[in-house]
Design a protein around this motif. Structure first.
Motif: not given
Length: 252
Positions: A209-210, A214-215, A218-223, A228-229
């Motif tokens: 997985p890259n 991934l998010d 679920g805030d619309g910003v990728n990991n 602020c995960p």
């Protein structure tokens, strides 16, 4: 002494070459057919003669094959060609194939054990039952070498030179002999049965997985970009994935 020497040769043949490698091999059953010359032991008092053989076998691993084979030969006597002498038999043959990467023709060594039956006519004069006939069966052992290679998509050619010791000790033509040694030179075909198994290629490895795909929160910003995960649902999120303050300016 002759039997001891033959046994020593057979044991030496079984010790041939190194261990089997792990390459793929064709393990289908195959049928064989061959023809050649049986160079008769001079002590038999018979002429050299053609012989035929039919068999079935298979490879048990990349370097070893096992065949069951029927053979027949019908030579004439040197002195009296009106007398009949024929022989037929069955042998179990073990072949050690010496394979090399990228080589289509490969040598092999062969060793075998079997049963030979002899039918020998002889002059029984003055008996009214002349000619007499002797029928007898006995063990036989074979050792030799050959070369085998593909000549078509589903056919191989086999050439072989072997020595067969026939433990016939009841010969009428030469009763002083305990066994006879014949040389067998032959050419034959090997035809595999059925379709060759198709080995499916291994599945491609699963990509790891890259973080860009991934998010987790679920805030619309990728990991990868999310600083602020652990943001919560309903918050206003900035491009870095962190909540941003919201101000309401009520004018008037």
């Amino acid at each position: 002494m002759k039997i001891r020497l033959l046994s020593t040769a057979l044991l030496a043949g079984l010790a041939l070459a190194p261990a089997v490698n792990a390459q793929e091999f064709d393990d289908r059953w195959y049928v064989t057919g061959s023809a050649g010359m049986n160079l008769q032991d001079n002590n038999r008092g018979t002429n050299n003669a053609p012989f035929l053989a039919l068999g079935i076998g298979k490879f048990v691993n990349p370097n070893w094959s096992v065949d069951g084979e029927l053979n027949y030969q019908n030579p004439n006597f040197d002195a009296n060609q009106d007398m009949n002498w024929s022989q037929y038999g069955l042998s179990i043959d073990l072949r050690r194939h010496f394979l090399a990467e990228g080589r289509s023709w490969n040598p092999y060594a062969v060793m075998g054990l079997g049963f030979q039956r002899s039918e020998e006519e002889y002059d029984a004069f003055p008996s009214t039952n002349s000619p007499g006939e002797r029928e007898d069966g006995n063990l036989a052992a074979k050792i030799g070498f050959g070369v085998q290679g593909a000549v078509a998509d589903n056919m191989l050619l086999r050439t072989e030179l072997a020595y067969r010791a026939d433990l016939d000790d009841q010969s009428v033509a030469n009763p002083s002999e305990n066994w006879f040694g014949d040389v067998l030179a032959s050419v034959g075909l090997v035809v595999p049965l059925g379709a060759k198994a198709v080995v499916a290629p291994p599945p491609p490895p699963v990509a790891a997985p890259n973080c860009a795909d991934l998010d987790d929160d679920g805030d619309g910003v990728n990991n990868c970009d999310d600083k602020c995960p652990g943001s919560q649902a309903g918050q206003t999120i900035g491009p870095d994935g962190c909540p941003v303050p919201v101000s309401i300016d009520l004018k008037g």
